[in-house]
Design a protein around this motif. Structure first.
Motif, PDB file in Angstrom:
ATOM      1  N   UNK A  10       0.847  -1.212   0.000  1.00  0.00           N
ATOM      2  CA  UNK A  10       0.000   0.000   0.000  1.00  0.00           C
ATOM      3  C   UNK A  10       0.870   1.244   0.000  1.00  0.00           C
ATOM      4  N   UNK A  11       0.244   2.434  -0.295  1.00  0.00           N
ATOM      5  CA  UNK A  11       0.966   3.700  -0.282  1.00  0.00           C
ATOM      6  C   UNK A  11       0.215   4.728  -1.069  1.00  0.00           C
ATOM      7  N   UNK A  79       0.661  -5.250 -15.211  1.00  0.00           N
ATOM      8  CA  UNK A  79       0.437  -5.747 -13.858  1.00  0.00           C
ATOM      9  C   UNK A  79      -0.736  -4.996 -13.243  1.00  0.00           C
ATOM     10  N   UNK A  80      -1.252  -5.528 -12.147  1.00  0.00           N
ATOM     11  CA  UNK A  80      -2.345  -4.860 -11.458  1.00  0.00           C
ATOM     12  C   UNK A  80      -2.937  -5.756 -10.397  1.00  0.00           C
ATOM     13  N   UNK A  81      -3.784  -5.202  -9.546  1.00  0.00           N
ATOM     14  CA  UNK A  81      -4.397  -5.980  -8.465  1.00  0.00           C
ATOM     15  C   UNK A  81      -5.415  -6.975  -9.008  1.00  0.00           C
ATOM     16  N   UNK A 249      -5.353  -0.230 -12.395  1.00  0.00           N
ATOM     17  CA  UNK A 249      -6.197  -0.113 -11.207  1.00  0.00           C
ATOM     18  C   UNK A 249      -7.478  -0.899 -11.467  1.00  0.00           C
ATOM     19  N   UNK A 250      -8.235  -1.177 -10.403  1.00  0.00           N
ATOM     20  CA  UNK A 250      -9.403  -2.052 -10.517  1.00  0.00           C
ATOM     21  C   UNK A 250     -10.707  -1.290 -10.308  1.00  0.00           C
ATOM     22  N   UNK A 286      -1.216  -1.013  -4.829  1.00  0.00           N
ATOM     23  CA  UNK A 286      -1.959  -0.939  -3.588  1.00  0.00           C
ATOM     24  C   UNK A 286      -2.634   0.374  -3.323  1.00  0.00           C
ATOM     25  N   UNK A 287      -2.306   1.397  -4.131  1.00  0.00           N
ATOM     26  CA  UNK A 287      -2.863   2.716  -3.882  1.00  0.00           C
ATOM     27  C   UNK A 287      -4.352   2.751  -4.182  1.00  0.00           C
TER      28      UNK A 287
END
Length: 289
Positions: A10-11, A79-81, A249-250, A286-287
Motif C-alpha cells: 500500500x501507499x 500488472x495490477x491488483x 487499477x481495478x 496498492x494505492x
C-alpha cells in the motif's frame, strides 16, 4: 536455451514529473499513461468492456478507457491488483473477446479476431499430446501457404532458438513444465508474428525454473527483436523483464500509470535500483483511486 527440468502493498499514489523523468522516488515514469511511444506496434485506444447483467444483477464494467501503446521491438509488462481486468484485456488484445468500446490496433490494423500476426502464449501449455515437439512447433505453419521446405527450416530454427532440437521427436508427456512452455513459445514464434502476447506464461513452473525461463525469454527477445506484451501478477518478474510496466487499477480496470524501468540488463534482484522499482510498482498497485 539450455534444457530445463522442474526439479531443479500500500501507499499514496505518486506520479512522475510531467516530462517523464524521475520524481522524488528516483524512478522514471510517465505522467500521461496514454502517451504512446514512437512507431507503435500495438495500440489500445479507449478500450472498454462491459459484461451484461447476470439475472437481476447490474452490468459489470470490467475495463474502462484503457489506452496505451507498445513500440516496435519493445518489451512491456502489464500488472495490477486482482480484479483489474488483466485477463479480459489480454483476451481483447488477442481478438478472443470483443471490446464494448474502443479498439486495438496491430500495426495500424484493427484487431477483430485472432490473427497469425500475433503469437499467443498462455499459462497452460496447450500442447497437442499426440504430436511430437517438432509437430507442435510446426502446427501453425501447416495452415500457412509457405513451401514445405521453408516450414521445415523455420521449425529447425525455432527448436534451436529454444534449445530443444534434441527433443524434437519427444512427446509432451515426457517434458518438464519449463520445456513444455518453451515448445509453446517456439510454436508462437514459428509463424513470425509481429507481436508476442503472453499471459502468465511462467505461472505454472517452480520459482527456480521461472527465473531461468525469464532469462532465456530475454535472450529470445533480444535475438528476434519481437514486440512483447507480457501479463503477470509478479511485480519482480515485470521489473526483471520490462522496458515499461503498465500498472492497472481495478473496479473498473484502467491504466493507473506507466513506469519506465531505467535499469540496464541483466537486472539483479539484489540491487537497490531493482528493489526501488519493485516497491514503486507495488505501491501503485496498492494505492486507492
Amino acid at each position: 536455451m539450455a534444457g530445463v527440468n522442474d526439479d531443479g502493498a500500500t501507499g499514496d499514489d505518486e506520479t512522475a514529473d510531467d516530462d517523464g523523468t524521475a520524481g522524488d522516488d528516483g524512478i522514471a515514469g510517465e505522467s500521461d499513461a496514454t502517451r504512446p511511444p514512437a512507431a507503435a506496434s500495438v495500440a489500445l485506444d479507449g478500450v472498454g468492456k462491459t459484461y451484461a447483467a447476470d439475472g437481476d444483477g447490474d452490468p459489470v464494467r470490467a475495463l474502462d478507457d484503457v489506452s496505451f501503446s507498445v513500440a516496435d521491438g519493445e518489451f512491456v509488462c502489464l500488472v495490477g491488483p486482482s480484479g483489474c481486468g488483466k485477463t479480459t484485456l489480454f483476451r481483447v488484445v488477442a481478438g478472443l473477446t470483443e471490446a464494448t468500446d474502443g479498439r486495438v490496433l496491430l500495426d495500424g490494423t484493427e484487431v477483430t479476431a485472432p490473427t497469425t500476426d500475433m503469437g499467443v502464449v498462455f499459462q497452460e501449455y496447450h500442447l497437442f499430446p499426440w504430436l511430437t515437439v517438432e509437430e507442435n512447433v510446426g502446427f501453425g505453419l501447416e495452415r500457412s501457404d509457405r513451401p514445405a521446405a521453408e516450414c521445415d527450416r523455420r521449425v529447425d530454427e525455432m527448436l534451436d532458438l529454444v534449445g530443444l532440437a534434441e527433443f524434437r521427436d519427444a512427446y509432451p508427456k515426457s517434458l518438464s513444465g519449463g520445456m513444455k512452455q518453451r515448445v509453446a513459445i517456439a510454436r508462437a514464434l514459428a509463424v513470425d508474428p509481429d507481436l508476442l502476447l503472453m499471459d502468465e506464461p511462467f505461472g505454472a513452473v517452480d520459482a527456480q525454473t521461472r527465473e531461468m525461463l525469464q532469462r532465456e525469454l530475454l535472450d529470445v527477445w533480444a535475438s528476434t527483436g519481437k514486440t512483447v506484451l507480457f501479463v503477470t501478477h509478479d511485480v519482480a518478474e515485470a521489473v526483471t523483464l520490462a522496458d515499461r510496466i503498465v500498472v492497472m487499477a481495478a473496479e473498473p480496470g484502467r491504466v493507473r500509470e506507466v513506469v519506465d524501468v531505467d535499469v540496464e540488463r541483466p537486472r539483479e534482484r539484489g540491487d537497490a535500483a531493482f528493489a526501488e522499482y519493485v516497491g514503486r510498482v507495488r505501491e501503485l498497485i496498492g494505492a486507492h483511486p
